[in-house]
Design a protein around this motif. Structure first.
Motif, PDB file in Angstrom:
ATOM      1  N   ILE A 176       0.842  -1.193   0.000  1.00 28.05           N
ATOM      2  CA  ILE A 176       0.000   0.000   0.000  1.00 28.05           C
ATOM      3  C   ILE A 176       0.883   1.252   0.000  1.00 28.05           C
ATOM      4  N   LEU A 177       1.935   1.228   0.790  1.00 25.65           N
ATOM      5  CA  LEU A 177       2.857   2.365   0.834  1.00 25.65           C
ATOM      6  C   LEU A 177       3.547   2.564  -0.512  1.00 25.65           C
ATOM      7  N   TYR A 178       3.932   1.456  -1.133  1.00 33.60           N
ATOM      8  CA  TYR A 178       4.529   1.550  -2.471  1.00 33.60           C
ATOM      9  C   TYR A 178       3.501   2.067  -3.480  1.00 33.60           C
ATOM     10  N   GLY A 179       2.232   1.706  -3.284  1.00 36.72           N
ATOM     11  CA  GLY A 179       1.174   2.199  -4.165  1.00 36.72           C
ATOM     12  C   GLY A 179       1.020   3.711  -4.063  1.00 36.72           C
ATOM     13  N   ILE A 180       1.134   4.235  -2.853  1.00 37.64           N
ATOM     14  CA  ILE A 180       1.074   5.692  -2.666  1.00 37.64           C
ATOM     15  C   ILE A 180       2.266   6.354  -3.346  1.00 37.64           C
ATOM     16  N   LEU A 181       3.459   5.747  -3.201  1.00 35.96           N
ATOM     17  CA  LEU A 181       4.655   6.265  -3.871  1.00 35.96           C
ATOM     18  C   LEU A 181       4.480   6.238  -5.386  1.00 35.96           C
ATOM     19  N   LEU A 182       3.910   5.153  -5.893  1.00 39.64           N
ATOM     20  CA  LEU A 182       3.645   5.031  -7.324  1.00 39.64           C
ATOM     21  C   LEU A 182       2.734   6.156  -7.810  1.00 39.64           C
ATOM     22  N   THR A 183       1.680   6.447  -7.058  1.00 39.15           N
ATOM     23  CA  THR A 183       0.746   7.516  -7.433  1.00 39.15           C
ATOM     24  C   THR A 183       1.443   8.865  -7.485  1.00 39.15           C
ATOM     25  N   LEU A 184       2.312   9.112  -6.503  1.00 41.57           N
ATOM     26  CA  LEU A 184       3.066  10.372  -6.477  1.00 41.57           C
ATOM     27  C   LEU A 184       3.990  10.484  -7.680  1.00 41.57           C
ATOM     28  N   ILE A 185       4.668   9.387  -8.033  1.00 37.78           N
ATOM     29  CA  ILE A 185       5.614   9.400  -9.152  1.00 37.78           C
ATOM     30  C   ILE A 185       4.890   9.661 -10.463  1.00 37.78           C
ATOM     31  N   TYR A 186       3.811   8.910 -10.720  1.00 39.72           N
ATOM     32  CA  TYR A 186       3.161   9.102 -12.019  1.00 39.72           C
ATOM     33  C   TYR A 186       2.452  10.454 -12.106  1.00 39.72           C
ATOM     34  N   SER A 187       2.028  11.001 -10.960  1.00 39.05           N
ATOM     35  CA  SER A 187       1.416  12.335 -10.970  1.00 39.05           C
ATOM     36  C   SER A 187       2.451  13.390 -11.355  1.00 39.05           C
ATOM     37  N   MET A 188       3.665  13.264 -10.814  1.00 43.38           N
ATOM     38  CA  MET A 188       4.733  14.227 -11.135  1.00 43.38           C
ATOM     39  C   MET A 188       5.163  14.099 -12.593  1.00 43.38           C
ATOM     40  N   VAL A 189       5.299  12.855 -13.061  1.00 40.59           N
ATOM     41  CA  VAL A 189       5.692  12.638 -14.458  1.00 40.59           C
ATOM     42  C   VAL A 189       4.622  13.168 -15.397  1.00 40.59           C
ATOM     43  N   LEU A 190       3.358  12.916 -15.066  1.00 40.83           N
ATOM     44  CA  LEU A 190       2.236  13.410 -15.880  1.00 40.83           C
ATOM     45  C   LEU A 190       2.272  14.933 -15.984  1.00 40.83           C
ATOM     46  N   ASN A 191       2.510  15.602 -14.864  1.00 38.07           N
ATOM     47  CA  ASN A 191       2.578  17.070 -14.880  1.00 38.07           C
ATOM     48  C   ASN A 191       3.717  17.566 -15.763  1.00 38.07           C
ATOM     49  N   LYS A 192       4.855  16.878 -15.713  1.00 35.56           N
ATOM     50  CA  LYS A 192       6.003  17.266 -16.541  1.00 35.56           C
ATOM     51  C   LYS A 192       5.711  17.056 -18.025  1.00 35.56           C
ATOM     52  N   VAL A 193       5.086  15.927 -18.345  1.00 41.56           N
ATOM     53  CA  VAL A 193       4.757  15.634 -19.745  1.00 41.56           C
ATOM     54  C   VAL A 193       3.786  16.667 -20.300  1.00 41.56           C
ATOM     55  N   MET A 194       2.863  17.119 -19.465  1.00 39.98           N
ATOM     56  CA  MET A 194       1.842  18.054 -19.922  1.00 39.98           C
ATOM     57  C   MET A 194       2.419  19.413 -20.325  1.00 39.98           C
TER      58      MET A 194
END
Length: 288
Positions: A176-194
């Motif tokens: 679950i903790l890794y899942g939260i980390l995963l969400t944070l990572i893809y959110s940051m990458v998504l913002n950069k790609v945008m």
């Protein structure tokens, strides 16, 4: 081929590539270590622990149901931009299940979390930048926004948290903790790609030689200039402020040019996330 057709083909191409990458990321990095995630895939992971249904099959059924809801409530135009992702993602996921079987790149959960975040963020960014929706759990927040005026970002995060926590009943707390980390990572990458390719540099110059600087930027850099009315806070004198937007590659050239004309000028340089208009999102038009 007209511009409208080109835009449609361009959009469909990146929707296809984005969903291809999303499905490949899920198959290679998210499923092997049993990572948790929000969205439609997260719901599928939860349901698959109670009902013997393939993840790709559930995703397809759920996406079709959400697509129907979107069609009824949000209209035909929304449905058309969503239908490709709603179909392609589960199809690609099933394709990789058949082709790759039990193939595993790594059992390192941290490594899989990082690459899952990178792949999902990049793929979602490609789909959204093409003007399409990823479908599935993107639709309920849009419906709530239209009917109840709840901000999309708020309901989206609430849904993701609920979906992630629902997997806590059959996943280790560490996952679950890794899942939260995963969400944070893809959110940051998504913002950069945008914002890739759209961020520019804004320059403001206050100088006694503002006219020379204005002409130099126009003639030597080929960028537009706006003159703002300013007033000196100490002297109370009227002071013109030169405003111009340039690319990242041009900023050093502009800076050198301005300091050559007036070494004592006051200059402010800042980054802006998006610039639209002639010379940037629209072609330049020169007066003859």
């Amino acid at each position: 081929m007209d511009n409208k057709t080109k835009k449609i083909i361009y959009s469909l191409f990146f929707v296809g590539i984005g969903n291809f990458l999303y499905a490949l990321t899920v198959k290679l990095f998210l499923l092997p270590p049993s990572l948790v995630i929000g969205g439609t895939t997260g719901i599928a992971l939860t349901i698959s622990n109670f009902v013997a249904i393939p993840i790709s099959g559930f995703v397809f059924i759920f996406n079709m149901a959400m697509l129907l809801v979107g069609l009824i409530i949000l209209g035909k135009q929304f449905a058309l931009t969503t239908v490709a992702s709603s179909v392609l993602y589960p199809l690609f996921l099933e394709l990789f299940n058949q082709l790759l079987g039990d193939y595993v790149i790594s059992n390192d959960i941290l490594l899989c979390t990082i690459f899952s975040g990178l792949g999902i963020g990049l793929s979602l960014g490609m789909v959204i930048r093409s003007g399409a929706s990823t479908g599935g759990m993107d639709i309920p927040p849009l419906v709530l926004n239209k009917k109840l005026h709840i901000p999309v970002s708020v309901s989206l995060y609430v849904f993701d948290i609920i979906i992630i926590l629902s997997q806590a009943f059959f996943r280790p707390v560490e996952n679950i903790l890794y899942g939260i980390l995963l969400t944070l990572i893809y959110s940051m990458v998504l913002n950069k790609v945008m914002i890739i390719g759209s961020n520019k540099m804004q320059i403001k110059v206050i100088s006694k030689k503002s006219e020379e600087i204005r002409l130099a930027i126009i003639s030597q850099i080929d960028r537009g200039v706006t003159i703002l009315d300013g007033t000196g806070g100490y002297t109370g004198n009227d002071t013109p402020v030169i405003l111009s937007i340039v690319s990242n590659r041009e900023i050093h050239k502009v800076e050198k040019l301005v300091h050559t004309i007036d070494p004592e000028c006051f200059m402010i340089i800042s980054s802006v996330n998006e610039v639209r208009g002639k010379g940037f999102s629209l072609a330049k038009k020169y007066n003859q």
